[in-house]
Scaffold this active site. Sequence first.
Site, PDB file in Angstrom:
ATOM      1  CE  LYS A   9       6.372   5.899   0.002  1.00  0.00           C
ATOM      2  NZ  LYS A   9       6.014   5.089  -1.172  1.00  0.00           N
ATOM      3  CG  ASP A 137       3.360   5.150   2.957  1.00  0.00           C
ATOM      4  OD1 ASP A 137       3.496   3.990   3.383  1.00  0.00           O
ATOM      5  OD2 ASP A 137       3.188   5.422   1.765  1.00  0.00           O
TER       6      ASP A 137
HETATM    7  O1  C5P Z   1      -2.673   3.996   4.698  1.00  0.00           O
HETATM    8  P1  C5P Z   1      -3.040   4.840   3.531  1.00  0.00           P
HETATM    9  O2  C5P Z   1      -4.240   5.697   3.766  1.00  0.00           O
HETATM   10  O3  C5P Z   1      -1.890   5.633   2.976  1.00  0.00           O
HETATM   11  O4  C5P Z   1      -3.443   3.820   2.381  1.00  0.00           O
HETATM   12  C1  C5P Z   1      -4.113   4.241   1.222  1.00  0.00           C
HETATM   13  C2  C5P Z   1      -4.718   3.024   0.528  1.00  0.00           C
HETATM   14  O5  C5P Z   1      -3.670   2.209  -0.024  1.00  0.00           O
HETATM   15  C3  C5P Z   1      -5.514   2.101   1.415  1.00  0.00           C
HETATM   16  O6  C5P Z   1      -6.832   2.519   1.539  1.00  0.00           O
HETATM   17  C4  C5P Z   1      -5.408   0.778   0.658  1.00  0.00           C
HETATM   18  O7  C5P Z   1      -6.303   0.751  -0.437  1.00  0.00           O
HETATM   19  C5  C5P Z   1      -4.001   0.840   0.089  1.00  0.00           C
HETATM   20  N1  C5P Z   1      -3.023   0.153   0.965  1.00  0.00           N
HETATM   21  C6  C5P Z   1      -3.028  -1.222   1.032  1.00  0.00           C
HETATM   22  N2  C5P Z   1      -2.127  -1.855   1.848  1.00  0.00           N
HETATM   23  C7  C5P Z   1      -1.224  -1.147   2.568  1.00  0.00           C
HETATM   24  C8  C5P Z   1      -1.194   0.264   2.508  1.00  0.00           C
HETATM   25  C9  C5P Z   1      -2.132   0.894   1.683  1.00  0.00           C
HETATM   26  O8  C5P Z   1      -3.826  -1.890   0.374  1.00  0.00           O
HETATM   27  N3  C5P Z   1      -0.367  -1.786   3.341  1.00  0.00           N
END
Ligand code: C5P
Length: 308
Positions: A9, A137
């Site tokens: 993406k 994601d």
């Molecule tokens: O959801 P995911 O594990 O991909 O997110 C990785 C990191 O990215 C989270 O631990 C956070 O630090 C950051 N993040 C965030 N806000 C979001 C998505 C991700 O701060 N909406």
Amino acid sequence: MITVRVPAKVNVQLGVGGLRADGFHDLANVFFAVGLADEVTATPGDGVTLTCTGPDAVSVPLDGSNLAARAARLLAEHHGLADPGVHLHIAKAIPVAGGMAGGSADGAAALVACDALWGLDTPFEVLLELAAELGSDVPFALLGGVALGRGRGEILEALPVSGTFHWVFAVADGGLSTPAVFRECDRLREEDGTGSSLADVPTPDPDPALLAALATGDPVALAAALANDLQAAAVSLRPSLADTLHAGTEAGALAALVSGSGPTCAFLAKDADAARAIAVALTASGTCRTAHATYGPVPGATIGTPTP
Ligand code: C5P
């Protein structure tokens, strides 16, 4: 044997709101699925095992932390399978830690592949919920196309889109950590000294001009509306990205932006010929490791035959 093709993406709008108590940020996240894709092949196995091929394969963790392995275990647990057996092979084309949700894509593909291999017939809505548990994601990689992600990005609404947009992606050497880029975004906001706490930053709304450009298939209008609130943070952590962005613009891109949390840079081109020329110029510029011309939107994780 089941093979699932799953897209990368780019975020055409990544509006970052306040820092939540759970450490995530509320987003207005317009996801756009592009033709740079991984393939995940599931075959019967003993326990959950992984292999990976591709230019970045050495950077892909092959232990239980890999989102594809976690997805297989989560699906098995959801269905009460005591002893799930699968071998997952990832043919990796999406840059690793590149801001294109490559790991999330592999998680989504593994859900679809294991569901088919194990004959579970899990409803799509349930796969979306399991995907959201794996990462912000992951649900979008199941859905594909173009979608607005709210909450931390996992609450999806498909958006209308016309035609095909042509993109170039400049892949950097090495990745950037997504949490580190969000932290840098917060640090820059605090440094700006707005006086308000990070929790009070309002969540942006999707930009009506951007939504109209997508709906009408107008690349010039989309170029003018592209926005990424993480870009300043990614460039702050990796100042050389400014040179990559500049090289793509010089080569005729309609617009340049960092893809998600970076370090991959995305360039919108007016057509397929322009995209090919920009990719050649970027590769020659020495400001990136390699550059790929591709297009979108494309569908989400889909069962198919492996690319030879
Ligand atoms: O959801 P995911 O594990 O991909 O997110 C990785 C990191 O990215 C989270 O631990 C956070 O630090 C950051 N993040 C965030 N806000 C979001 C998505 C991700 O701060 N909406």
